[in-house]
Write an enzyme that holds these catalytic residues in place. Structure first.
Site, short mmCIF file in Angstrom:
data_model
loop_
_atom_site.label_atom_id
_atom_site.label_comp_id
_atom_site.label_asym_id
_atom_site.label_seq_id
_atom_site.Cartn_x
_atom_site.Cartn_y
_atom_site.Cartn_z
CG HIS A 7 54.04 0.06 55.49
ND1 HIS A 7 55.17 -0.39 54.85
CD2 HIS A 7 54.48 0.85 56.50
CE1 HIS A 7 56.25 0.10 55.45
NE2 HIS A 7 55.87 0.87 56.46
CD GLU A 43 57.37 -4.37 61.86
OE1 GLU A 43 58.17 -3.46 62.10
OE2 GLU A 43 57.12 -4.79 60.73
CD GLN A 60 55.59 -0.92 59.71
OE1 GLN A 60 55.68 0.30 59.58
NE2 GLN A 60 56.57 -1.74 59.38
CG HIS A 84 56.28 5.34 58.79
ND1 HIS A 84 56.33 4.66 60.00
CD2 HIS A 84 56.32 4.38 57.83
CE1 HIS A 84 56.39 3.36 59.76
NE2 HIS A 84 56.38 3.15 58.46
CD GLU A 134 59.35 2.04 55.90
OE1 GLU A 134 58.57 2.41 56.82
OE2 GLU A 134 59.66 0.84 55.72
#
Lengths: 150, 150
Positions: A7, A43, A60, A84, A134
């Protein structure tokens, strides 16, 4: 091994307005929505495509639930935008350990719970050419698909 | 219709060093490298996965070739990090026109040439909740795969 772009995490001030923008502009639909109290975010996951490793790629959208959350502080400093990026792996523990061994700072001692019951960790952006990165392992191999039937 | 996350565009100061980081840390390989004089960038595409629409998702690492390029100015202001995100579509012209009709500013009158002979345009980040957003149509339906055989 990292096998997909899982994502792109996008920080926003108002989740409902941002979801509405993505729906109206591109036709993207909400696949899943949740509050993660530990991360301090509300989210929405918008599923964009499936991937060759059996997973999927999402946007996301992240609205902070409190100003002192990581996303809240980031938003106050940077404004809305890409917060991110996340790579999917079948083994977040092993990959995080291997990457830590290469001298990249891993932000959690052990993976924590992310979207849709996944296990996640983050790599320090200063060790990754400015990109907060991530690593994600889905809750189960077919989690992306089964959760569509909820 | 936008059918995949085509790539994440990441601005960096030194392309070779950043390519080396992604290879050493994650094992990602360079799929394609080129200089785009019009955009003022030297870039490397790292292929991460294939996608359910027949395309693929990449990281696009971007080093400016001149300080007054868009990426050069962005880098001077923001430092290294995620510069833009890109969605793949079979019809960049039609989608750009439809999105323009919704009041989102499209930065080019006509699509220009992007990575690997693709046709691209950008949407204004201020109209997209802070995210510089690119739309991409590959050079040919199977361009991602055939170019691997060069």
């Amino acid at each position: 091994m990292l096998t997909r772009i899982d994502h792109i995490g996008i920080a926003c001030r108002n989740l409902d307005e941002t979801v509405a923008f993505y729906k109206a502009t591109y036709g993207f639909e909400v696949f899943h929505e949740e509050v993660n109290e530990e991360q301090g975010v509300r989210e929405a996951m918008l599923k964009i495509n499936e991937t060759s490793d059996g997973g999927a790629s999402y946007l996301q959208l992240l609205e902070p639930t409190r100003e002192d959350s990581a996303v809240g502080k980031w938003l106050a400093k940077n404004g809305e935008g890409v917060h991110h990026i996340a790579f999917g792996t079948a083994d977040v523990d092993g990959d995080a350990e291997a990457i830590r061994g290469k001298g990249v700072r891993v932000l959690y001692d052990e993976p924590r719970i992310g979207s849709m019951g996944s296990r996640i960790t983050f790599l320090h952006p200063k060790d990754c050419h400015g990109v907060l990165t991530e690593l994600v392992t889905s809750a189960e191999p077919s989690a992306d698909h089964s959760s569509a039937e909820h």
